[in-house]
Scaffold this motif. Sequence first.
Motif, PDB file in Angstrom:
ATOM      1  N   ALA A 371     -41.375 -18.378  15.231  1.00  0.00           N
ATOM      2  CA  ALA A 371     -41.402 -18.181  16.654  1.00  0.00           C
ATOM      3  C   ALA A 371     -40.386 -19.412  17.052  1.00  0.00           C
ATOM      4  O   ALA A 371     -39.922 -19.026  18.173  1.00  0.00           O
ATOM      5  CB  ALA A 371     -42.557 -18.679  17.344  1.00  0.00           C
ATOM      6  N   ASP A 372     -40.073 -20.499  16.158  1.00  0.00           N
ATOM      7  CA  ASP A 372     -39.702 -21.459  16.634  1.00  0.00           C
ATOM      8  C   ASP A 372     -38.239 -21.682  15.969  1.00  0.00           C
ATOM      9  O   ASP A 372     -37.046 -22.458  16.009  1.00  0.00           O
ATOM     10  CB  ASP A 372     -40.262 -22.673  15.887  1.00  0.00           C
ATOM     11  CG  ASP A 372     -39.832 -23.244  14.634  1.00  0.00           C
ATOM     12  OD1 ASP A 372     -40.510 -22.028  14.060  1.00  0.00           O
ATOM     13  OD2 ASP A 372     -40.737 -24.327  14.229  1.00  0.00           O
ATOM     14  N   THR A 373     -37.294 -20.546  15.635  1.00  0.00           N
ATOM     15  CA  THR A 373     -36.226 -20.089  14.779  1.00  0.00           C
ATOM     16  C   THR A 373     -35.092 -19.788  16.440  1.00  0.00           C
ATOM     17  O   THR A 373     -35.287 -19.949  17.167  1.00  0.00           O
ATOM     18  CB  THR A 373     -36.321 -18.087  14.531  1.00  0.00           C
ATOM     19  OG1 THR A 373     -37.112 -18.161  13.597  1.00  0.00           O
ATOM     20  CG2 THR A 373     -34.604 -18.251  14.434  1.00  0.00           C
ATOM     21  N   ILE A 374     -34.132 -20.986  15.591  1.00  0.00           N
ATOM     22  CA  ILE A 374     -33.121 -21.242  16.570  1.00  0.00           C
ATOM     23  C   ILE A 374     -32.328 -19.667  15.923  1.00  0.00           C
ATOM     24  O   ILE A 374     -32.055 -19.740  15.076  1.00  0.00           O
ATOM     25  CB  ILE A 374     -32.235 -22.168  16.241  1.00  0.00           C
ATOM     26  CG1 ILE A 374     -33.113 -23.441  16.000  1.00  0.00           C
ATOM     27  CG2 ILE A 374     -30.924 -22.229  16.367  1.00  0.00           C
ATOM     28  CD1 ILE A 374     -32.067 -24.977  16.278  1.00  0.00           C
ATOM     29  N   TRP A 375     -31.665 -19.403  17.259  1.00  0.00           N
ATOM     30  CA  TRP A 375     -30.846 -17.980  17.099  1.00  0.00           C
ATOM     31  C   TRP A 375     -29.677 -18.077  17.162  1.00  0.00           C
ATOM     32  O   TRP A 375     -28.637 -18.904  18.308  1.00  0.00           O
ATOM     33  CB  TRP A 375     -30.979 -16.819  17.306  1.00  0.00           C
ATOM     34  CG  TRP A 375     -33.077 -16.601  17.099  1.00  0.00           C
ATOM     35  CD1 TRP A 375     -34.239 -16.714  17.490  1.00  0.00           C
ATOM     36  CD2 TRP A 375     -33.346 -15.341  16.005  1.00  0.00           C
ATOM     37  NE1 TRP A 375     -35.286 -15.892  17.604  1.00  0.00           N
ATOM     38  CE2 TRP A 375     -34.577 -15.332  16.229  1.00  0.00           C
ATOM     39  CE3 TRP A 375     -32.511 -14.831  15.157  1.00  0.00           C
ATOM     40  CZ2 TRP A 375     -35.949 -14.181  15.451  1.00  0.00           C
ATOM     41  CZ3 TRP A 375     -33.573 -13.732  14.403  1.00  0.00           C
ATOM     42  CH2 TRP A 375     -34.518 -13.423  14.668  1.00  0.00           C
ATOM     43  N   ALA A 413     -24.410 -21.844  13.637  1.00  0.00           N
ATOM     44  CA  ALA A 413     -25.555 -22.117  12.737  1.00  0.00           C
ATOM     45  C   ALA A 413     -25.473 -23.220  11.037  1.00  0.00           C
ATOM     46  O   ALA A 413     -26.502 -24.292  11.130  1.00  0.00           O
ATOM     47  CB  ALA A 413     -26.274 -20.195  12.287  1.00  0.00           C
ATOM     48  N   VAL A 414     -24.708 -23.964  10.648  1.00  0.00           N
ATOM     49  CA  VAL A 414     -25.062 -24.180  10.046  1.00  0.00           C
ATOM     50  C   VAL A 414     -25.116 -25.753  10.400  1.00  0.00           C
ATOM     51  O   VAL A 414     -25.738 -26.606  10.030  1.00  0.00           O
ATOM     52  CB  VAL A 414     -23.351 -24.779   8.691  1.00  0.00           C
ATOM     53  CG1 VAL A 414     -23.324 -25.600   7.343  1.00  0.00           C
ATOM     54  CG2 VAL A 414     -23.441 -23.123   8.109  1.00  0.00           C
ATOM     55  N   GLY A 415     -24.324 -26.380  11.239  1.00  0.00           N
ATOM     56  CA  GLY A 415     -23.986 -27.801  11.948  1.00  0.00           C
ATOM     57  C   GLY A 415     -25.536 -27.543  12.537  1.00  0.00           C
ATOM     58  O   GLY A 415     -26.271 -28.559  12.322  1.00  0.00           O
ATOM     59  N   VAL A 425     -33.494 -21.749  11.198  1.00  0.00           N
ATOM     60  CA  VAL A 425     -32.220 -21.117  11.967  1.00  0.00           C
ATOM     61  C   VAL A 425     -32.014 -19.982  11.044  1.00  0.00           C
ATOM     62  O   VAL A 425     -31.397 -19.341   9.933  1.00  0.00           O
ATOM     63  CB  VAL A 425     -30.478 -21.910  11.301  1.00  0.00           C
ATOM     64  CG1 VAL A 425     -29.786 -21.509  12.230  1.00  0.00           C
ATOM     65  CG2 VAL A 425     -31.284 -23.139  12.214  1.00  0.00           C
ATOM     66  N   VAL A 426     -31.178 -19.116  12.213  1.00  0.00           N
ATOM     67  CA  VAL A 426     -31.000 -17.184  11.454  1.00  0.00           C
ATOM     68  C   VAL A 426     -29.618 -17.212  12.404  1.00  0.00           C
ATOM     69  O   VAL A 426     -29.810 -17.202  13.356  1.00  0.00           O
ATOM     70  CB  VAL A 426     -32.387 -16.374  11.424  1.00  0.00           C
ATOM     71  CG1 VAL A 426     -31.270 -15.005  11.511  1.00  0.00           C
ATOM     72  CG2 VAL A 426     -33.557 -16.138  10.740  1.00  0.00           C
ATOM     73  N   VAL A 514     -36.417 -17.622   5.246  1.00  0.00           N
ATOM     74  CA  VAL A 514     -36.727 -19.016   5.454  1.00  0.00           C
ATOM     75  C   VAL A 514     -37.215 -19.997   4.862  1.00  0.00           C
ATOM     76  O   VAL A 514     -37.765 -21.192   5.453  1.00  0.00           O
ATOM     77  CB  VAL A 514     -37.398 -18.677   6.658  1.00  0.00           C
ATOM     78  CG1 VAL A 514     -36.372 -17.379   8.442  1.00  0.00           C
ATOM     79  CG2 VAL A 514     -38.721 -17.518   7.084  1.00  0.00           C
ATOM     80  N   ALA A 515     -37.931 -19.771   4.670  1.00  0.00           N
ATOM     81  CA  ALA A 515     -38.986 -20.459   3.475  1.00  0.00           C
ATOM     82  C   ALA A 515     -38.485 -20.915   2.620  1.00  0.00           C
ATOM     83  O   ALA A 515     -38.681 -21.802   1.699  1.00  0.00           O
ATOM     84  CB  ALA A 515     -40.676 -19.858   3.059  1.00  0.00           C
TER      85      ALA A 515
END
Length: 535
Positions: A371-375, A413-415, A425-426, A514-515
Motif C-alpha cells: 500500500a505504501d509503494t511509490i509509483w 525511480a532510482v532517485g 518503488v515500482v 519488492v522484498a
Amino acid sequence: MSIVRTAVFDLFRSHGVNTIFGNPGSTELPMLNEFPADFRYVLGLQEAVVVGMADGYAQISGTTAVVNLHTSAGLGNAMGAVVNAAANRTPMVVTAGQQVRAMMTLEALLTNNDATTLPKPAVKWSYEPPRAQDVPAALARAFHIASTPPTGPVFVSLPMDDFDAEVDESEALAVSTRKVLSRTAPLPGAIQDLARRLSSAVNPVLVLGGDVSATGSLEIAVALSERAGLPVWAAPLEGRLCFPQNHPHFQGFLPPAIALLSAALGGHDLIVVIGAPVFRYYPYLPGAYLPEGATLTHITSDPEEAAKAPVGDAIVGDTRAALEMLTEHVTPSGRKVPPRGRPQPEPDFAVENGRMSPVSVFAALADAAPADTIWVNESPSNTLMFQDRVRIGAEGAYLFTTGGGLGFGLPAAVGAKMADPGRPVVAVMGDGSMHYALPAMWTAAAYGVPLTIVVLTNREYSILKWFSQLEKVSGVPGLDLPGIGIRSIAQGYGLATYQADSREELAAAVSAAVAGRGPTLIEVPITSTVEDLNP
C-alpha cells in the motif's frame, strides 16, 4: 582563511545536502578532490540520467538536490532532463565545471563559451561567478532561488581553478548560515471571498495539482473537500499525487485537451484550481475553455502562471496557506459527491497470443504491490489504464513528468528509492520509454538500490500510433521497435530479470522483487492499445 572547496561543502551541509548526483569530467575533479567522508557521490553513466535521478530524489525527499556535470558537453547532454525538472518544479542546483580562468579567453578545449546561456530558458537563474572568492555566495544564492516558490532548477558554472583559492572564513560562514523563508500567504480578503462563493455555489468543484503534494498539503486538501462537500479532479498531466485517488470525493484525471476538459467539468458553476496551471493542454482540440455558466478562480504560487492563464481570476500565494485558509473559512456543507466510476473491467481473455492486456497488468500490480509503494509511471500509451486501476492514496506515492520528455521515469525511480529506502518503488515503463535512460540500471545495481522495474513490451511506440490516428497521418516511419532483448540488457547491467506471461506470474514476480535486496526488471509482453479514432 579557508579555501573555496571547504566553504562549498560547508554550504552544502548547511542546506542539509549530503548526496551529490554526478558524472564528472576533468573540469570537475578539483571540486571533488579529497571528497568528504560524510557525503555520498551517486554516479550516473550519462548526464540526463544524473539529472533524472536528482529529480526523483528531490521530489521524494523534499530537499534541494545538487547535480555535478561536465562543462558544456555534459550540460548539453543533460538539458532534456533539466527541461523536465523545470516543468516538475523540482528544486535543484545544477553545477558544471569550466576551464581555468587563464584559458577561458583563449577558448581552450573544454571552455564553456557563454556558459550562462546554454541552460536557458529551462532554469530559474544561470550564473558564473566573476571571482573565485564569489563561488560560495553564488551557490548560496542558487539554493535560495531554487527553493523559493515557484521552485525549480538553477545553474552555476564553476571554473576548475577556483576551488583552491582562499576565501575569508567569516564571510563564507555568514553566507552558509543565511536563511530565506519564502512561504507567502495569499491575500486574506480574496480567500475569504472565495470561501463565501464556494459555500453559496450550487455545484462547485476543486481541481488540484502537484503543488499540493510538494507543500505537504494532501491532508488539508482532503479536509477542505470533506468540509465543503467538493468533488475533486486532478489537473491534466500533473506529476505528483494531488489528492488520494481512493478517496470517495476523487473524480479522476482531467483530459488535457480544451474541449474534452471543458466537457468533463460540465454542470459545475464554480471551478477552483489550486497548485496547477490553467491548464496543461495537448493535443489541440479547440472549444470553450469553460463549460457554459461556469466561473474559475486560480490559486498559484507562480505569478507568471497566474498571468498566462487563458481564463478565470487568479490569487497568487502559497498553496498550503490557501488550503488552510479556505478550510477555515468555508461553510460546512452536506452536498453529496457522486462516486468515481468503477475501474475498467479486465477483458475476458487472460492472455492473447502470449500477451496480457494492460488492464490485467495493472490489476495485478495493484493487488501485488504494498500500500505504501511509490509509483513512477512512464508508459505513455497506457497511462489512462494505469490511473484507472492503480488508485494511489499514500502521501508522496506518485511521480510522472509534467514536461512531456521521455527518460524521466527510470532514473527518477532510482532517485526516489535512494531518498526513501524504507518504501518500495515500482517503475512502470514502456519498452520505448525504457531506452531513453538505460544507464540508470547500472547505478541501481552498483549502489544496491532495491527497485522494481516493470517493462510493458509491445514492440512499438504505441502512443505515437495513437497520435497518428488523431492527427490523421499515415505511413510514418520509425514507430516499431523489433529485436530488443530488454532482459538481456538488464542482466548486462547487473539486474535480476523475469518474464511474466500471466497475472499470477506477474503478481508473484512483483511480490518477490519488492522484498528483494537489489534491482529487478520484470518484462511483461502486452497487447497493443492503439484505438482507431477515425470515423
